[in-house]
Design a protein around this motif. Structure first.
Motif, short mmCIF file in Angstrom:
data_model
loop_
_atom_site.label_atom_id
_atom_site.label_comp_id
_atom_site.label_asym_id
_atom_site.label_seq_id
_atom_site.Cartn_x
_atom_site.Cartn_y
_atom_site.Cartn_z
N PHE A 303 0.83 -1.21 0.00
CA PHE A 303 0.00 0.00 0.00
C PHE A 303 0.86 1.25 0.00
O PHE A 303 0.59 2.21 -0.74
N TRP A 304 1.95 1.27 0.82
CA TRP A 304 2.84 2.42 0.83
C TRP A 304 3.56 2.58 -0.51
O TRP A 304 3.72 3.68 -1.01
N GLY A 305 3.98 1.47 -1.11
CA GLY A 305 4.61 1.54 -2.43
C GLY A 305 3.63 2.04 -3.48
O GLY A 305 3.99 2.82 -4.37
N TRP A 306 2.38 1.59 -3.38
CA TRP A 306 1.35 2.02 -4.32
C TRP A 306 1.09 3.52 -4.20
O TRP A 306 0.93 4.21 -5.21
N LEU A 307 1.04 4.03 -2.97
CA LEU A 307 0.83 5.47 -2.78
C LEU A 307 1.97 6.28 -3.39
O LEU A 307 1.75 7.33 -4.00
N LEU A 308 3.20 5.79 -3.24
CA LEU A 308 4.34 6.49 -3.84
C LEU A 308 4.22 6.49 -5.35
O LEU A 308 4.41 7.54 -6.00
N LEU A 309 3.90 5.35 -5.94
CA LEU A 309 3.75 5.27 -7.40
C LEU A 309 2.60 6.14 -7.87
O LEU A 309 2.69 6.80 -8.93
N LEU A 310 1.51 6.17 -7.12
CA LEU A 310 0.37 7.01 -7.49
C LEU A 310 0.77 8.48 -7.52
O LEU A 310 0.40 9.22 -8.44
N GLY A 311 1.53 8.92 -6.51
CA GLY A 311 1.97 10.31 -6.47
C GLY A 311 2.87 10.67 -7.64
O GLY A 311 2.73 11.74 -8.24
N ILE A 312 3.79 9.76 -7.99
CA ILE A 312 4.70 10.02 -9.12
C ILE A 312 3.92 10.02 -10.43
O ILE A 312 4.16 10.86 -11.33
N TRP A 313 3.00 9.07 -10.58
CA TRP A 313 2.16 9.02 -11.79
C TRP A 313 1.35 10.31 -11.93
O TRP A 313 1.25 10.88 -13.02
N TRP A 314 0.77 10.79 -10.81
CA TRP A 314 -0.02 12.03 -10.84
C TRP A 314 0.85 13.21 -11.26
O TRP A 314 0.43 14.02 -12.10
N TRP A 315 2.05 13.32 -10.74
CA TRP A 315 2.92 14.44 -11.10
C TRP A 315 3.31 14.38 -12.58
O TRP A 315 3.49 15.41 -13.22
N GLY A 316 3.39 13.17 -13.12
CA GLY A 316 3.76 13.03 -14.53
C GLY A 316 2.64 13.34 -15.50
O GLY A 316 2.85 13.28 -16.72
N LEU A 317 1.46 13.68 -15.00
CA LEU A 317 0.34 13.99 -15.89
C LEU A 317 0.48 15.36 -16.56
O LEU A 317 -0.28 15.68 -17.48
N GLY A 318 1.43 16.16 -16.08
CA GLY A 318 1.63 17.48 -16.69
C GLY A 318 0.46 18.40 -16.43
O GLY A 318 -0.01 18.55 -15.30
N ARG A 319 -0.07 19.03 -17.48
CA ARG A 319 -1.15 20.00 -17.31
C ARG A 319 -2.45 19.36 -16.86
O ARG A 319 -3.37 20.07 -16.44
N TRP A 320 -2.55 18.04 -16.96
CA TRP A 320 -3.78 17.36 -16.52
C TRP A 320 -3.76 17.03 -15.03
O TRP A 320 -4.77 16.56 -14.51
N ARG A 321 -2.60 17.26 -14.38
CA ARG A 321 -2.50 16.81 -13.00
C ARG A 321 -3.48 17.53 -12.08
O ARG A 321 -4.00 16.95 -11.14
N TRP A 322 -3.77 18.81 -12.38
CA TRP A 322 -4.62 19.57 -11.46
C TRP A 322 -6.08 19.16 -11.59
O TRP A 322 -6.85 19.21 -10.62
N SER A 323 -6.48 18.76 -12.78
CA SER A 323 -7.85 18.27 -12.93
C SER A 323 -8.01 16.92 -12.24
O SER A 323 -9.09 16.60 -11.71
N MET A 324 -6.96 16.11 -12.27
CA MET A 324 -7.02 14.81 -11.60
C MET A 324 -6.91 14.95 -10.09
O MET A 324 -7.35 14.08 -9.34
N LEU A 325 -6.33 16.07 -9.62
CA LEU A 325 -6.14 16.27 -8.19
C LEU A 325 -7.48 16.23 -7.45
O LEU A 325 -7.56 15.69 -6.34
N GLY A 326 -8.51 16.81 -8.04
CA GLY A 326 -9.82 16.81 -7.40
C GLY A 326 -10.34 15.40 -7.17
O GLY A 326 -10.92 15.11 -6.12
#
Length: 488
Positions: A303-326
């Motif tokens: 679960f901790w590894g998954w959260l880390l990967l989720l955070g890195i994946w979210w940051w890699g979304l570029g301009r879409w990251r803020w829409s996914m943040l919600g």
């Protein structure tokens, strides 16, 4: 390979210091049956009664004996049974004999051996023969019945007497209708050839898998990502079936892996590989499936590894990251409102009995390293070392590994194995940084986070997935590598 292999040659050949047999222990004058009990069988000997349960653990007193009090030290109630919680496979129709040597401080003592199998207690007539002043050998035989497939031994009842304590030693479980001369059973220690084969084999197989990563560039990456995601979905369906299937009721589903944590760790690593091959959309879908797999298994380290990967994946979304943040924040608030939906994962930050037992295991691993700082106790031998040195009353009587990548390497391979691993890891990180392979670096980080709580780094689902990702990324820059960075 060289550093870890040389360390194994120098590692201790045996962790046990077996006591010298007293003169009254029957010597071998004829055929001697193999002892089915492990060498450390009596280290887990304890008393039991209906009111207290287990209590009054045996204390070693020398000459191969372990002392047990007649009364539970906490409650003062008399113990009705003395046993170890070690189980051994048996075959229906086969006759087995339990025997052990016994001393006590009274004038009279009576005991009855019971063969406790998976079908229940089977008390049998017990022989108690004097072999030396104040020393007796007890033995009894039992023929396994239909339905018997495992036996708990040593196990015997308190049948009375005027003794205050007893001492048990030199125990044996053998095939046959009468006891033969005492012999030692398996120690569980790994031979030098096995240890070398494991370490060198892991390195060589890892090298071959790394080369296989180059084959992936010849295929369509998105197709590969889809195939992996399909496989993860099928595996999720199988794990969900296990979750509701009677044979697995009350257990965490392991899927097709040896145990649930390995399934969870594999799921998060595969999500990273799908993200690498197929891009953010495929990666998002894989993260969702792996999240469900981790929820099913209840693996908190995953679960901790998954959260880390989720955070890195979210940051890699570029301009879409803020829409996914919600979406992510909304999901987090929903789970905070209903934490029971997380199941076992809601305890990811609590120091429960499982976490406390790992703290004890880590202490024993540090002790192994301090005792053998350069070589460790030998690959595969930490479970034996833990059996010998675990504290009395430890929550886990046995463990298969140190539940920490770094401590496990130090405990089993010492400083030489850790140095070899760090050289390898440093080389990998150097290549990835020069190639600016951010997604593979993220997968390395996830693997190392998993390694903080487990020894799954060298499990195929983690190790090979990481190497395939590394090989795939390097192969995309093979022309660049040939010009700038020659690989020996």
């Amino acid at each position: 390979m060289l550093l870890g292999g040389v360390g194994q040659v120098w590692a201790p050949q045996s962790l046990y210091k077996l006591p010298q047999q007293p003169a009254y222990i029957e010597s071998a004058t004829g055929p001697v049956a193999a002892n089915l009990l492990v060498v450390q069988a009596l280290e887990n000997l304890f008393g039991w009664n209906h009111q207290d349960g287990a209590g009054g653990w045996a204390q070693q007193v020398g000459e191969g004996f372990w002392r047990l009090p007649r009364w539970n030290p906490a409650s003062g109630l008399e113990q009705s049974e003395f046993l170890t919680d070690n189980w051994y496979p048996i075959t229906p129709g086969q006759t087995y004999t339990q025997s052990f040597y016994l001393r006590h401080d009274g004038k009279e003592a009576r005991f009855q051996i019971t063969f406790f199998t998976n079908t229940g207690h089977h008390p049998v007539p017990t022989q108690m023969e004097p072999v030396a002043p104040g020393v007796w050998r007890l033995w009894a035989s039992y023929t396994a019945q239909e339905g018997d497939h495992s036996l708990r031994a040593i196990d015997f009842f308190n049948a009375g007497g005027d003794w205050r304590y007893l001492e048990v030693g030199w125990a044996k479980l053998e095939v046959g209708s009468s006891p033969s001369a005492f012999s030692w059973g398996q120690t569980g220690e790994r031979s030098l050839s096995w240890r070398l084969e494991w370490w060198l084999g892991m390195m060589l197989l890892g090298f071959l898998v790394l080369q296989g990563g180059g084959v992936l560039k010849q295929l369509v990456p998105s197709w590969m990502a889809g195939a992996l995601l399909l496989g993860m979905g099928i595996h999720l369906g199988y794990a969900l079936w296990q979750l509701g299937s009677p044979p697995y009721e009350g257990f965490r589903p392991p899927g097709l892996t040896p145990q649930p944590n390995l399934l969870g760790h594999t799921a998060v690593m595969l999500a990273g590989l799908v993200w690498l091959l197929g891009g953010s959309r495929w990666g998002g879908a894989a993260l969702a499936v792996s999240g469900l797999l981790i929820w099913v298994t209840g693996s908190r380290a995953a679960f901790w590894g998954w959260l880390l990967l989720l955070g890195i994946w979210w940051w890699g979304l570029g301009r879409w990251r803020w829409s996914m943040l919600g979406v992510l924040v909304g999901g987090a608030f929903l789970l905070a409102w209903q934490p029971e939906w997380l199941g076992r994962l809601s305890q990811a930050t609590t120091l429960d009995s499982s976490a406390q037992s790992r703290l004890v295991i880590w202490q024993v691993a540090i002790r192994a390293f301090l005792e053998y700082p350069w070589t460790g106790v030998g690959f595969g031998n930490f479970p034996v070392y833990y059996q010998i040195h675990r504290p009395h009353g430890a929550l886990e009587a046995i463990t298969g590994h140190a539940h920490n990548l770094w401590l496990h390497l130090l405990a089993e391979g010492g400083g030489l194995a850790l140095l070899g691993f760090l050289v390898w890891l440093g080389g990998v990180l150097g290549w990835l940084i020069r190639l600016r392979a951010g997604r593979v670096l993220a997968l390395v980080a996830v693997a190392l986070v998993l390694g903080l709580f487990d020894f799954s780094f060298f499990f195929a689902g983690v190790y090979y997935t990481l190497l395939l990702a590394l090989g795939f990324y390097i192969s995309r820059f093979d022309s660049f590598l040939q010009d700038r960075h020659k690989i020996p």
